[in-house]
Design an enzyme around this catalytic site. Structure first.
Site, PDB file in Angstrom:
ATOM      1  N   ILE A  14      33.135  -1.509 -58.943  1.00 25.87           N
ATOM      2  CA  ILE A  14      33.523  -0.672 -57.812  1.00 25.87           C
ATOM      3  C   ILE A  14      33.013   0.757 -58.000  1.00 25.87           C
ATOM      4  O   ILE A  14      32.483   1.369 -57.078  1.00 25.87           O
ATOM      5  CB  ILE A  14      35.050  -0.685 -57.601  1.00 25.87           C
ATOM      6  N   SER A 140      42.499  -3.548 -51.026  1.00 27.64           N
ATOM      7  CA  SER A 140      41.486  -4.506 -51.460  1.00 27.64           C
ATOM      8  C   SER A 140      40.668  -5.023 -50.282  1.00 27.64           C
ATOM      9  O   SER A 140      41.067  -4.900 -49.121  1.00 27.64           O
ATOM     10  CB  SER A 140      42.155  -5.693 -52.155  1.00 27.64           C
ATOM     11  N   CYS A 141      39.553  -5.641 -50.605  1.00 25.83           N
ATOM     12  CA  CYS A 141      38.709  -6.212 -49.557  1.00 25.83           C
ATOM     13  C   CYS A 141      39.439  -7.331 -48.824  1.00 25.83           C
ATOM     14  O   CYS A 141      39.268  -7.509 -47.615  1.00 25.83           O
ATOM     15  CB  CYS A 141      37.389  -6.710 -50.136  1.00 25.83           C
TER      16      CYS A 141
END
Length: 180
Positions: A14, A140-141
């Site tokens: 990330i 989060s995704c």
């Protein structure tokens, strides 16, 4: 144009993405990245980015492996307007007092609990509530995708209530999230 000075703490998957994105923005200046590792991850940053040591032990380790850090995490904080903490789960929560003492804005990642910042950010859902905040958490995704879909359904008048479960396998463990 005054550019926002951004530091990134944590240069894993990330952190690399965040650093590259910040570096590409015309209104932002990437001050540098901090980490505790001395392996290929941080070594790949050395030719392109200012590298800082997140801890005193990391500083010694970097010097021992031939990396010359620009300074410490405190030096990175002193030069930054905002820090994006992309460290592993629960590490950012421990770093928060240090960031607040430095008087800079903070963005943590979805591995941290909502209570860490009191705000969880998804641009499509709550952009306006993030303006002017000193700290926020980028979800989060998985959560982002759920919010996008449910938001679109709600905006179209097609959502009365939703309940769901997400699951993913990781490192021989299965993680489940439930939302209502």
């Amino acid at each position: 144009m005054d550019r926002i000075r951004v530091g990134v703490n944590g240069y894993g998957v990330i952190g690399k993405r965040v650093a590259d994105a910040v570096h590409a923005q015309p209104d932002m200046h990437l001050v540098g990245v901090a980490d505790i590792v001395t392996d290929w991850r941080i070594q790949s940053a050395v030719p392109r980015l200012p590298v800082f040591a997140a801890t005193p032990d990391a500083h010694s380790g970097m010097v021992d492996t031939g990396i010359r850090p620009e300074g410490t995490l405190d030096d990175l904080l002193a030069q930054s307007d905002v820090i994006v903490d992309t460290t592993p789960k629960h590490v950012a929560a421990g770093n928060l007092p240090r960031y607040q003492a430095a008087g800079i804005k903070v963005i943590v990642q979805g591995g941290e609990a909502h209570s860490t910042t009191g705000h969880s950010f998804v641009a499509q859902a709550n952009y306006a509530t993030a303006l002017g905040r000193d700290l926020t958490r980028v979800v989060s995704c998985n959560t982002t995708s759920i919010v996008r879909v449910l938001g679109a359904l709600e905006n179209a008048g097609l959502l009365l209530r939703a309940r769901g479960v997400t699951g993913r396998a990781e490192c021989r463990r299965v993680h489940y999230s439930s939302w209502d």
